[in-house]
Motif scaffolding. Structure first.
Motif, PDB file in Angstrom:
ATOM      1  N   ALA A  11       0.846  -1.207   0.000  1.00  0.00           N
ATOM      2  CA  ALA A  11       0.000   0.000   0.000  1.00  0.00           C
ATOM      3  C   ALA A  11       0.872   1.243   0.000  1.00  0.00           C
ATOM      4  O   ALA A  11       0.857   2.024   0.948  1.00  0.00           O
ATOM      5  CB  ALA A  11      -0.934  -0.003   1.206  1.00  0.00           C
ATOM      6  N   PRO A  40       5.121   6.113   6.316  1.00  0.00           N
ATOM      7  CA  PRO A  40       5.614   7.456   5.990  1.00  0.00           C
ATOM      8  C   PRO A  40       7.069   7.366   5.531  1.00  0.00           C
ATOM      9  O   PRO A  40       7.628   6.274   5.445  1.00  0.00           O
ATOM     10  CB  PRO A  40       5.499   8.191   7.328  1.00  0.00           C
ATOM     11  CG  PRO A  40       5.663   7.124   8.362  1.00  0.00           C
ATOM     12  CD  PRO A  40       5.188   5.823   7.751  1.00  0.00           C
ATOM     13  N   GLN A  43      11.602  10.650   0.332  1.00  0.00           N
ATOM     14  CA  GLN A  43      11.720  12.035  -0.091  1.00  0.00           C
ATOM     15  C   GLN A  43      10.658  12.360  -1.120  1.00  0.00           C
ATOM     16  O   GLN A  43       9.672  11.658  -1.260  1.00  0.00           O
ATOM     17  CB  GLN A  43      13.096  12.253  -0.683  1.00  0.00           C
ATOM     18  CG  GLN A  43      14.201  11.939   0.307  1.00  0.00           C
ATOM     19  CD  GLN A  43      15.391  12.843   0.134  1.00  0.00           C
ATOM     20  OE1 GLN A  43      15.612  13.388  -0.926  1.00  0.00           O
ATOM     21  NE2 GLN A  43      16.156  13.020   1.193  1.00  0.00           N
ATOM     22  N   TYR A 267      14.990   4.981   6.246  1.00  0.00           N
ATOM     23  CA  TYR A 267      14.858   3.927   5.241  1.00  0.00           C
ATOM     24  C   TYR A 267      16.189   3.813   4.521  1.00  0.00           C
ATOM     25  O   TYR A 267      16.735   4.807   4.066  1.00  0.00           O
ATOM     26  CB  TYR A 267      13.743   4.337   4.270  1.00  0.00           C
ATOM     27  CG  TYR A 267      13.475   3.435   3.102  1.00  0.00           C
ATOM     28  CD1 TYR A 267      12.983   2.148   3.274  1.00  0.00           C
ATOM     29  CD2 TYR A 267      13.691   3.882   1.799  1.00  0.00           C
ATOM     30  CE1 TYR A 267      12.724   1.333   2.192  1.00  0.00           C
ATOM     31  CE2 TYR A 267      13.418   3.074   0.698  1.00  0.00           C
ATOM     32  CZ  TYR A 267      12.930   1.805   0.909  1.00  0.00           C
ATOM     33  OH  TYR A 267      12.671   0.993  -0.165  1.00  0.00           O
ATOM     34  N   GLY A 288       4.546  -1.996 -10.584  1.00  0.00           N
ATOM     35  CA  GLY A 288       5.394  -0.993  -9.934  1.00  0.00           C
ATOM     36  C   GLY A 288       6.801  -1.521  -9.686  1.00  0.00           C
ATOM     37  O   GLY A 288       7.328  -2.348 -10.436  1.00  0.00           O
TER      38      GLY A 288
END
Ligand SMILES: Cc1cc2nc3c(=O)[nH]c(=O)nc-3n(C[C@H](O)[C@H](O)[C@H](O)COP(=O)(O)OP(=O)(O)OC[C@H]3O[C@@H](n4cnc5c(N)ncnc54)[C@H](O)[C@@H]3O)c2cc1C
Length: 400
Positions: A11, A40, A43, A267, A288
């Motif tokens: 997601a 979250p 960049q 990350y 994707g």
């Protein structure tokens, strides 16, 4: 094909975008995300060319624009913060280093989630552990929830997709580009204006700071390195590694290192591309980054995800048999993906020189490229191939 139930893994951008379009054509989706909510972090990501057109067709372009980071451009700076070269957002016709339409990755993911949550079942904190693809459907096992059966499964769970491995084994190759990148969100400081700043340090190390629209600053640290499995280390180990690799780097690096401990939006990845000989097998397809990650260096990841979701859903609506739909999706997307994955020569080494002399040469080259006349010529070579696809029109297939 209407009425089908599709399980989507992931997601972020591709997954919720697919859920949007499937709903438009009368199909339902369940999206399973391994994190406890929309993840979250990261960049700014760019919406370019056909990616922007799909955003328009989804009716989210204004919302994206409203959430834009408004970055004024990018400046390449030395250790004393002196600007060596600068590119305004409008440089290269708004399709250069900074795209005209930019939004934080987490903000776009959240926007797509909010637009789809009413008609889509989201299952957070779970993941697929087994797929049993049989003639009538796919029986899916999860780490936590009970087994369920779906008509189709789509892996949209990023470059390290475990769903891809379950369905395709090791058919797909993750091709490393010789670069590690860490992203973190840090408090805004007085030195952070509206421009992104990029600093090269010897031994192929880069620190960059980008303003965001949330009152914080997005930091990036990247370094040239062959694959060493660092992406699989624990977060605290990755942070320790960064302290070691960036020790002695000047400019704002000490500030970013100081913020590492407190940074929960962190990350770290091995930058690479996914090359897969096919994007579907039976009732399972990929979408994707899971299918065709082009790497953040391409500037095309989010556009590929949005365009891929649009085409995959449209072809599923257009064909009675999922097999034909998957085939058409791949035929339409392959050339577009191939162009996005074709990176300029010497990438990423050219932007990460190892010596002071190399950094000086890069800055001279960039200062030349910042000249408006040179830009007109360079645009042909530097702009990502975001427009080079004829987007099919699926409007007639909408059921809503
Ligand atoms: C946290 C994060 C930060 C990023 N930052 C940047 C950036 O700064 N710049 C840039 O160019 N690109 C960044 N990217 C990649 C960028 O989002 C993609 O290149 C592009 O938008 C295509 O998105 P995607 O949805 O295909 O894949 P991704 O954005 O990679 O999303 C994959 C999703 O799948 C979830 N997931 C992973 N494994 C599983 C599993 N087994 N089961 C269920 N869910 C799973 C992930 O948590 C994530 O939400 C980032 C991605 C992430 C996840």
């Amino acid at each position: 094909m209407t009425g089908h139930r599709v399980l989507v893994s992931g997601a972020s951008i591709a997954g919720p975008a697919l859920a949007h379009w499937l709903h438009e054509y009368g199909m339902t989706s369940v999206v399973v995300e391994r994190h406890d909510g929309i993840r979250p972090g990261g960049q700014t990501v760019d919406l370019r060319g056909a990616g922007r057109t799909v955003a328009q067709r989804m009716g989210i372009e204004d919302a994206v624009r409203a959430a834009s980071t408004g970055e004024a451009g990018v400046a390449f700076v030395d250790a004393r913060d002196r600007v060596k070269a600068a590119f305004a957002a409008e440089a290269f016709g708004g399709e250069g280093f900074v795209a005209e339409l930019e939004i934080l990755r987490g903000e776009l993911a959240n926007l797509l989630y909010q637009r789809t949550r009413e008609h889509t079942e989201y299952v957070f904190g779970d993941r697929i552990t087994a797929l049993d693809d049989h003639t009538d459907g796919v029986r899916v096992s999860f780490a936590h929830g009970p087994d369920r059966t779906f008509d189709l499964v789509v892996a949209a769970d990023g470059i390290g997709s475990s769903t891809r491995t379950l369905a395709f084994g090791d058919e797909a190759r993750v091709v490393p580009l010789g670069l590690y990148t860490a992203y973190l969100t840090i408090p805004r400081a007085a030195s952070d204006g509206s421009w992104a700043r990029w600093h090269n340090a010897p031994r192929g190390r880069v620190v960059a700071l980008r303003p965001d629209n949330l009152g914080t600053t997005r930091a990036l640290m990247s370094f040239l390195c062959p694959p060493r499995g660092y992406e699989r280390l624990r977060t605290d180990e990755q942070k320790q590694l960064l302290r070691h690799v960036f020790a002695g780097v000047g400019w704002e690096a000490p500030r970013v290192l100081r913020e590492l401990d407190a940074a929960d939006e962190f990350y770290c990845e091995l930058v690479g591309q996914v090359h897969a000989p096919r994007w579907s097998k039976g009732r399972v397809a990929m979408l994707g980054d899971a299918a065709y990650c082009a790497s953040p260096i391409s500037g095309m990841g989010t556009s590929l995800a949005l365009v891929g979701a649009y085409v995959l859903a449209g072809e599923l609506a257009a064909h009675a048999a999922h097999r034909d739909a998957f085939g058409a999706y791949e035929r339409i997307m392959r050339p577009y993906v191939a162009q996005a994955q074709h990176l300029p020569p010497f990438t990423p080494r050219i932007a990460h020189p190892r010596s002071r002399l190399g950094i000086g040469l890069l800055n001279t080259l960039l200062a030349t490229a910042a000249n408006p006349v040179v830009q007109r010529v360079a645009r042909r070579f530097t702009s990502p191939p975001a427009d080079r696809i004829d987007l099919p029109d699926y409007t007639r297939l909408r059921t809503r």
